[in-house]
Design a protein around this motif. Structure first.
Motif, PDB file in Angstrom:
ATOM      1  N   ARG A  35     101.246  41.548  36.954  1.00 39.20           N
ATOM      2  CA  ARG A  35     101.680  40.905  35.704  1.00 39.20           C
ATOM      3  C   ARG A  35     100.895  39.618  35.465  1.00 39.20           C
ATOM      4  O   ARG A  35     100.424  39.355  34.356  1.00 39.20           O
ATOM      5  N   ARG A  36     100.731  38.831  36.507  1.00 37.76           N
ATOM      6  CA  ARG A  36     100.028  37.561  36.357  1.00 37.76           C
ATOM      7  C   ARG A  36      98.545  37.772  36.069  1.00 37.76           C
ATOM      8  O   ARG A  36      97.942  37.025  35.302  1.00 37.76           O
ATOM      9  N   ALA A  37      97.959  38.779  36.704  1.00 40.75           N
ATOM     10  CA  ALA A  37      96.524  39.027  36.548  1.00 40.75           C
ATOM     11  C   ALA A  37      96.206  39.814  35.285  1.00 40.75           C
ATOM     12  O   ALA A  37      95.059  39.826  34.831  1.00 40.75           O
ATOM     13  N   GLY A  38      97.215  40.484  34.722  1.00 42.48           N
ATOM     14  CA  GLY A  38      96.986  41.303  33.549  1.00 42.48           C
ATOM     15  C   GLY A  38      96.262  42.593  33.844  1.00 42.48           C
ATOM     16  O   GLY A  38      95.698  43.223  32.941  1.00 42.48           O
ATOM     17  N   THR A  39      96.273  43.006  35.105  1.00 45.68           N
ATOM     18  CA  THR A  39      95.622  44.250  35.503  1.00 45.68           C
ATOM     19  C   THR A  39      96.259  44.750  36.793  1.00 45.68           C
ATOM     20  O   THR A  39      96.940  43.996  37.492  1.00 45.68           O
ATOM     21  N   ASP A  40      96.039  46.014  37.088  1.00 47.35           N
ATOM     22  CA  ASP A  40      96.562  46.586  38.324  1.00 47.35           C
ATOM     23  C   ASP A  40      95.917  45.899  39.525  1.00 47.35           C
ATOM     24  O   ASP A  40      94.738  45.544  39.488  1.00 47.35           O
ATOM     25  N   VAL A  41      96.696  45.720  40.591  1.00 52.95           N
ATOM     26  CA  VAL A  41      96.181  45.037  41.779  1.00 52.95           C
ATOM     27  C   VAL A  41      94.970  45.751  42.365  1.00 52.95           C
ATOM     28  O   VAL A  41      94.131  45.138  43.033  1.00 52.95           O
ATOM     29  N   LEU A  42      94.852  47.058  42.130  1.00 58.39           N
ATOM     30  CA  LEU A  42      93.731  47.819  42.668  1.00 58.39           C
ATOM     31  C   LEU A  42      92.397  47.359  42.099  1.00 58.39           C
ATOM     32  O   LEU A  42      91.342  47.605  42.699  1.00 58.39           O
ATOM     33  N   PHE A  43      92.435  46.704  40.948  1.00 52.40           N
ATOM     34  CA  PHE A  43      91.196  46.287  40.285  1.00 52.40           C
ATOM     35  C   PHE A  43      90.876  44.813  40.512  1.00 52.40           C
ATOM     36  O   PHE A  43      89.891  44.304  39.982  1.00 52.40           O
ATOM     37  N   LEU A  44      91.679  44.124  41.303  1.00 46.26           N
ATOM     38  CA  LEU A  44      91.423  42.716  41.585  1.00 46.26           C
ATOM     39  C   LEU A  44      90.448  42.582  42.749  1.00 46.26           C
ATOM     40  O   LEU A  44      90.511  43.360  43.715  1.00 46.26           O
ATOM     41  N   PRO A  45      89.540  41.597  42.714  1.00 45.89           N
ATOM     42  CA  PRO A  45      88.706  41.317  43.891  1.00 45.89           C
ATOM     43  C   PRO A  45      89.589  41.020  45.090  1.00 45.89           C
ATOM     44  O   PRO A  45      90.655  40.395  44.959  1.00 45.89           O
ATOM     45  N   ALA A  46      89.175  41.465  46.265  1.00 45.37           N
ATOM     46  CA  ALA A  46      90.013  41.348  47.465  1.00 45.37           C
ATOM     47  C   ALA A  46      90.447  39.910  47.714  1.00 45.37           C
ATOM     48  O   ALA A  46      91.609  39.643  48.038  1.00 45.37           O
ATOM     49  N   GLU A  47      89.533  38.961  47.544  1.00 45.57           N
ATOM     50  CA  GLU A  47      89.854  37.558  47.804  1.00 45.57           C
ATOM     51  C   GLU A  47      90.943  37.063  46.862  1.00 45.57           C
ATOM     52  O   GLU A  47      91.896  36.380  47.277  1.00 45.57           O
ATOM     53  N   ASP A  48      90.831  37.393  45.570  1.00 45.41           N
ATOM     54  CA  ASP A  48      91.833  36.972  44.589  1.00 45.41           C
ATOM     55  C   ASP A  48      93.175  37.642  44.851  1.00 45.41           C
ATOM     56  O   ASP A  48      94.234  37.012  44.725  1.00 45.41           O
ATOM     57  N   LEU A  49      93.146  38.918  45.200  1.00 46.72           N
ATOM     58  CA  LEU A  49      94.381  39.645  45.465  1.00 46.72           C
ATOM     59  C   LEU A  49      95.125  39.058  46.652  1.00 46.72           C
ATOM     60  O   LEU A  49      96.331  38.798  46.578  1.00 46.72           O
ATOM     61  N   VAL A  50      94.422  38.834  47.745  1.00 51.96           N
ATOM     62  CA  VAL A  50      95.056  38.300  48.954  1.00 51.96           C
ATOM     63  C   VAL A  50      95.666  36.935  48.675  1.00 51.96           C
ATOM     64  O   VAL A  50      96.812  36.645  49.054  1.00 51.96           O
ATOM     65  N   ALA A  51      94.919  36.061  47.991  1.00 46.69           N
ATOM     66  CA  ALA A  51      95.418  34.712  47.729  1.00 46.69           C
ATOM     67  C   ALA A  51      96.642  34.735  46.823  1.00 46.69           C
ATOM     68  O   ALA A  51      97.650  34.073  47.110  1.00 46.69           O
ATOM     69  N   GLU A  52      96.580  35.496  45.732  1.00 53.10           N
ATOM     70  CA  GLU A  52      97.698  35.513  44.792  1.00 53.10           C
ATOM     71  C   GLU A  52      98.921  36.193  45.398  1.00 53.10           C
ATOM     72  O   GLU A  52     100.057  35.757  45.184  1.00 53.10           O
ATOM     73  N   TYR A  53      98.706  37.254  46.159  1.00 53.40           N
ATOM     74  CA  TYR A  53      99.829  37.993  46.727  1.00 53.40           C
ATOM     75  C   TYR A  53     100.555  37.145  47.782  1.00 53.40           C
ATOM     76  O   TYR A  53     101.765  36.912  47.685  1.00 53.40           O
TER      77      TYR A  53
END
Length: 391
Positions: free
Chosen positions: A66-84
């Motif tokens: 929701r925050r990224a406006g896209t599915d987590v599968l499409f987030l760069p690994a670094e951004d996903l890990v930090a936000e999650y």
């Protein structure tokens, strides 16, 4: 003493904590575990006090999307890990965790490496924190991103932001030295902790190759990267060219008319993946902490087919140590798996390296030894020397 464990609500993150939690409980200390209700079935038989509340892993993922406006599968690994781990999960859980932990009043907090709520609560309650690592650690860029993301969450609660992640007093490190990168420096005081995911100590590695007249045995380990994306029948057809015996753990699709008459379905027999390693000459697994360390403890070389960034780190570490081969994530052809298994069985250097790691693990302190040391370190003004284990 009262010890409060924090973990993300995933079995792969909870299980590494259990041997230490059991050892502290068995030594007469009060142990509680804080995580989501989805871990109830795994935790209730243990008899710990449970603080089951808050967002599940799926709910945290949905919030990140929701925050990224896209599915987590499409987030760069670094951004996903930090936000999650350092953003959404803190925002959804930390305040309630602080209230519950404050009422329970622990003397020590223990958190798994990617649980950043535990260290925050430890600082808020002014108690020491130990972080359990199933290393090797993420890249410095990922750790810096997590530290930057979590800093504001500390400030808004009137706490001192950590200069780095992980934050705490001690790093309880399950990773043997050979699987750490050359030149690696622990971010906290390192205390080695022997990995034990099957209710037993690491055992001395036995002979990995079949005796004269016997065929080598290979285990197809669990994991979505292997079982969900590859058909068992196709893999068995390919492996049949090696003249080996094959067993499969949970996660592999069964199929009619299996091509290999030596196939044994360990999942159907109720055996865990780690316990089914006994007698194996090689293993294919996904790079989970459980399978990586269970194979290493027994001196068994591995072909690793990772899915997550964390699994990729372990796969690369196994290959760099000479104890196996790392395949690229995705959907490899069965021929690539067969080629890798064939190389492991045909070159004793892979087994020699795996045995070396097994000896390292056998010399690491047990959960009982580390538990006693932690109690002494928390209870005394003068910190005792870390346990050295045995060779």
């Amino acid at each position: 003493m009262r010890v409060l464990f924090f973990t993300n609500p995933l079995a792969v993150r909870l299980r590494p904590l259990l041997p230490l939690a059991r050892s502290l409980r068995d030594q007469g200390h009060e142990v509680a575990v804080s995580t989501a209700v989805t871990m109830r079935d795994l935790l209730e038989p243990e008899g710990f006090e449970l603080m089951l509340f808050g967002a599940t892993s799926d709910e945290v993922s949905a919030e990140v999307s929701r925050r990224a406006g896209t599915d987590v599968l499409f987030l760069p690994a670094e951004d996903l890990v930090a936000e999650y781990f350092a953003g959404a999960r803190i925002d959804l859980l930390a305040d309630e965790a602080a209230d519950r932990a404050g009422a329970w009043a622990p003397d020590l907090v223990v958190a798994e490496y990617c649980d950043l709520i535990g260290p925050l609560i430890a600082q808020a309650l002014d108690v020491p924190c130990a972080v359990v690592s199933t290393g090797p650690s993420p890249s410095s860029g990922t750790l810096d991103a997590m530290a930057d993301k979590v800093a504001g969450r500390y400030v808004e609660r009137g706490l001192q932001p950590p200069s780095r992640v992980p934050w705490g007093r001690w790093l309880l490190d399950l990773c043997p030295p050979s699987l750490h990168p050359q030149g690696w420096t622990p971010p906290l005081q390192r205390v080695a902790l022997r990995a034990d995911f099957v209710g037993e100590a690491a055992i001395p590695p036995g002979p990995p190759f079949a005796s004269a007249g016997e065929r080598p045995r290979v285990l197809l380990g669990p994991g979505t990267a292997t079982g969900a994306s590859l058909g068992l029948e196709a893999v068995l057809r390919s492996l049949d060219s090696l003249g080996i015996e094959v067993a499969a753990a949970a996660g592999w699709r069964t199929a009619a008319g299996l091509a290999c008459d030596t196939y044994q379905d360990y999942a159907a027999e109720g055996l865990s993946a780690a316990s089914s390693l006994e007698g194996m000459s090689a293993v294919l697994h996904d790079g989970s902490a459980e399978m990586t360390f269970a194979a290493a403890a027994r001196g068994i070389p591995a072909v690793v087919l990772p899915a997550s960034p964390e699994q990729q780190l372990r796969a690369q570490a196994v290959e760099a140590a000479g104890a196996g081969l790392a395949l690229r994530p995705g959907h490899p052809e069965p021929a690539l798996i067969t080629e890798g298994i064939g190389r492991l069985l045909g070159d004793a250097r892979f087994t020699d390296a795996a045995r070396r790691i097994g000896r390292e693990m056998a010399g690491m302190p047990t959960a009982t030894e580390v538990g006693r040391w932690l109690v002494a370190a928390v209870s005394r003004k003068r910190q005792p020397r870390p346990p050295s284990g045995r060779s």
